[in-house]
Design a protein around this motif. Sequence first.
Motif, short mmCIF file in Angstrom:
data_model
loop_
_atom_site.label_atom_id
_atom_site.label_comp_id
_atom_site.label_asym_id
_atom_site.label_seq_id
_atom_site.Cartn_x
_atom_site.Cartn_y
_atom_site.Cartn_z
N THR A 39 -7.96 4.15 -6.25
CA THR A 39 -7.40 5.46 -6.56
C THR A 39 -6.28 5.81 -5.59
OG1 THR A 39 -9.53 6.18 -7.44
CG2 THR A 39 -7.95 7.91 -6.86
N PHE A 40 -6.48 5.53 -4.32
CA PHE A 40 -5.52 5.81 -3.26
C PHE A 40 -4.19 5.11 -3.55
CE2 PHE A 40 -3.54 5.16 0.86
CZ PHE A 40 -3.85 6.29 1.60
N VAL A 41 -4.26 3.83 -3.85
CA VAL A 41 -3.04 3.06 -4.15
C VAL A 41 -2.37 3.58 -5.42
CG1 VAL A 41 -2.13 0.78 -4.76
CG2 VAL A 41 -3.83 0.99 -2.94
N THR A 48 3.50 0.30 -11.86
CA THR A 48 2.13 0.23 -12.35
C THR A 48 1.32 -0.62 -11.39
OG1 THR A 48 2.90 0.39 -14.64
CG2 THR A 48 0.67 -0.46 -14.27
N PRO A 49 0.29 -0.06 -10.76
CA PRO A 49 -0.43 -0.82 -9.74
C PRO A 49 -1.06 -2.08 -10.32
CG PRO A 49 -1.08 1.49 -9.72
CD PRO A 49 -0.28 1.28 -10.96
N LEU A 50 -1.03 -3.14 -9.52
CA LEU A 50 -1.76 -4.35 -9.86
C LEU A 50 -3.19 -4.16 -9.38
CD1 LEU A 50 -2.11 -7.36 -10.63
CD2 LEU A 50 -1.41 -7.91 -8.30
N THR A 51 -4.13 -4.22 -10.28
CA THR A 51 -5.53 -4.08 -9.89
C THR A 51 -6.30 -5.30 -10.38
OG1 THR A 51 -6.10 -2.88 -11.92
CG2 THR A 51 -5.45 -1.56 -10.00
N THR A 52 -7.37 -5.61 -9.69
CA THR A 52 -8.22 -6.73 -10.10
C THR A 52 -9.63 -6.18 -10.32
OG1 THR A 52 -8.60 -7.25 -7.77
CG2 THR A 52 -6.85 -8.47 -8.90
N GLU A 53 -9.70 -5.21 -11.20
CA GLU A 53 -10.98 -4.56 -11.49
C GLU A 53 -11.79 -5.41 -12.47
OE1 GLU A 53 -11.96 -0.85 -10.59
OE2 GLU A 53 -10.95 -1.93 -9.00
N LEU A 94 1.60 -1.61 -0.55
CA LEU A 94 0.22 -1.21 -0.29
C LEU A 94 -0.76 -2.25 -0.84
CD1 LEU A 94 0.60 2.52 -1.39
CD2 LEU A 94 1.08 1.52 0.85
N PHE A 95 -1.67 -2.69 -0.02
CA PHE A 95 -2.67 -3.67 -0.42
C PHE A 95 -4.05 -3.09 -0.17
CE2 PHE A 95 1.08 -6.17 0.18
CZ PHE A 95 0.96 -7.28 -0.66
#
Length: 201
Positions: A39-41, A48-53, A94-95
């Motif tokens: 959420t922070f990132v 568009t954030p890269l997420t690995t959810e 941001l990582f």
Amino acid sequence: MPPLPDADEDIQEWQKDTSRAPTTAKIVIAGGFGVGKTTFVGAVSEITPLTTEALMTRASEETDDLAATPDKLTTTVAMDFGRLTLDQDLVLYLFGTPGQQRFWFMWDDLVRGAIGGIVLADTRRLEDCFPALDYFESCGLPFMVAVNHFEGTAGHGEDDVREALSVPEHIPVLVCDARKRYSVVEALLTLCGHALSTLPE
């Protein structure tokens, strides 16, 4: 079909100046499982954030404590990545780290080249952020603590959190809301200032 946006419409004048390159900085956001790193990132990323959810499964029930986050359905299994341009020529990358212990082996790679780290904390389970505090201290990375205040939980002052975590006075501690862009930007600016202050004269 709507027309495609003009590729130049969001480009500012300073971005067209080929004689100067932006300064880039890498920041790592760490903390316990379900503390709000994704959420922070996502709150500040201009891409568009890269997420690995990945979806939570029954196989993780014995490993992941969902008592404080019963509605959590997914978890980060590698990293989150976002980008934020501050000022005209400072770009932050941001990582977000995975929170579960079984993915901690990735932290060494994520921290490499970073100027600093943010330890995101949840006052309902402060003990979950101790591994991140210990890790940043052991590798000598400048860091700060950002307390993500969740709705419906008791508010705690920064001094109380500092004392509970035994964080030295020179390390910034602030309360933030990982959903709010202005609050996340404040935390990032605080970290950048702290990282600069640790540079040798």
